[in-house]
Design a protein around this motif. Structure first.
Motif, PDB file in Angstrom:
ATOM      1  N   HIS A  46       0.929  -1.285   0.055  1.00 24.81           N
ATOM      2  CA  HIS A  46       0.032   0.045   0.017  1.00 24.81           C
ATOM      3  C   HIS A  46       0.915   1.230   0.021  1.00 24.81           C
ATOM      4  O   HIS A  46       0.671   2.229  -0.776  1.00 24.81           O
ATOM      5  CB  HIS A  46      -0.716  -0.091   1.321  1.00 24.81           C
ATOM      6  N   GLN A  49       2.750   1.570  -3.279  1.00 19.89           N
ATOM      7  CA  GLN A  49       1.717   2.047  -4.439  1.00 19.89           C
ATOM      8  C   GLN A  49       1.442   3.413  -4.341  1.00 19.89           C
ATOM      9  O   GLN A  49       1.530   4.132  -5.431  1.00 19.89           O
ATOM     10  CB  GLN A  49       0.605   1.136  -4.350  1.00 19.89           C
ATOM     11  N   ARG A  50       1.096   3.942  -3.128  1.00 16.44           N
ATOM     12  CA  ARG A  50       1.063   5.452  -2.863  1.00 16.44           C
ATOM     13  C   ARG A  50       2.233   6.326  -3.261  1.00 16.44           C
ATOM     14  O   ARG A  50       1.848   7.292  -3.570  1.00 16.44           O
ATOM     15  CB  ARG A  50       0.439   5.591  -1.496  1.00 16.44           C
ATOM     16  N   GLU A  53       4.987   3.493  -6.881  1.00 14.51           N
ATOM     17  CA  GLU A  53       5.799   2.137  -7.232  1.00 14.51           C
ATOM     18  C   GLU A  53       4.785   0.992  -7.481  1.00 14.51           C
ATOM     19  O   GLU A  53       3.808   0.838  -6.762  1.00 14.51           O
ATOM     20  CB  GLU A  53       6.878   1.756  -6.207  1.00 14.51           C
ATOM     21  N   ARG A  54       5.136   0.222  -8.353  1.00 15.88           N
ATOM     22  CA  ARG A  54       4.496  -1.090  -8.504  1.00 15.88           C
ATOM     23  C   ARG A  54       5.625  -2.313  -8.475  1.00 15.88           C
ATOM     24  O   ARG A  54       6.164  -2.603  -9.371  1.00 15.88           O
ATOM     25  CB  ARG A  54       3.788  -1.365  -9.887  1.00 15.88           C
ATOM     26  N   ALA A  99       0.369  -5.481  -7.132  1.00 13.69           N
ATOM     27  CA  ALA A  99      -0.510  -4.513  -6.992  1.00 13.69           C
ATOM     28  C   ALA A  99      -1.863  -4.814  -6.243  1.00 13.69           C
ATOM     29  O   ALA A  99      -2.508  -5.756  -6.282  1.00 13.69           O
ATOM     30  CB  ALA A  99      -1.139  -4.060  -8.497  1.00 13.69           C
ATOM     31  N   ARG A 105      -7.059  -2.675  -1.457  1.00 12.64           N
ATOM     32  CA  ARG A 105      -6.773  -1.174  -0.826  1.00 12.64           C
ATOM     33  C   ARG A 105      -7.697  -0.878   0.303  1.00 12.64           C
ATOM     34  O   ARG A 105      -7.322  -0.390   1.257  1.00 12.64           O
ATOM     35  CB  ARG A 105      -6.919  -0.276  -1.810  1.00 12.64           C
TER      36      ARG A 105
END
Length: 160
Positions: A46, A49-50, A53-54, A99, A105
């Motif tokens: 999490h 990704q924020r 980045e994947r 992801a 999420r």
């Protein structure tokens, strides 16, 4: 000090604290269908990704300190639960990118809130999450985590 910790070594206390934390997080996130290890994975994912980045499974393993094989196992279980997706990295077909799904999420946001509350409880004796003592404690923990540990053998003791 609590029962059983008077005169304990720092190593024993670190182990006990880590076990206390793991058990508390396991119990707290179980109603969301997560384990502590799964929480560590999705919460880290999490945050990454924020930041845009994947990450690959390998990158997430490095970030969390979990073994790559264990991250792969956790990722498969989380994918089966509909919380994350695994896809081949277009730049490296050997790498698997991770992801969170929309459901992932949402579950992760709820889990982070729960664990944040636990952290506030744990750090209460130090003045809470935003206290000077907690910031100093965090620096100390970081210094310990940044210290490399080399395998120790009995022959080194005999040579000293």
């Amino acid at each position: 000090m609590s029962n059983g910790t008077e005169g304990a070594t720092p190593g024993f206390l670190v182990w006990r604290l880590s076990m206390k934390w793991r058990v508390a997080v396991d119990r707290a996130v179980a109603p969301l269908g997560l384990t502590h290890a799964q929480y560590s994975l999705v919460a880290s994912l999490h945050g990454m990704q924020r930041s845009g980045e994947r990450p690959s499974q390998r990158r997430l393993a490095d970030h969390t300190g979990l073994e790559p094989l264990y991250v792969s196992k956790l990722a498969r279980a989380l994918e089966g639960a509909g919380l994350l997706e695994r896809t081949r990295d277009p730049r490296d077909p050997r790498a698997v990118q991770l992801a969170l799904t929309e459901q992932g999420r949402e579950v992760t946001r709820r889990a982070i809130e729960i664990v944040h509350g636990l952290l506030q409880q744990l750090l209460g004796p130090l003045g809470g999450l935003d206290s000077a003592r907690t910031r100093a404690f965090t620096r100390e923990l970081t210094a310990l985590l940044d210290t490399p540990l080399e395998p120790f053998s009995e022959t080194e003791t005999e040579q000293s």
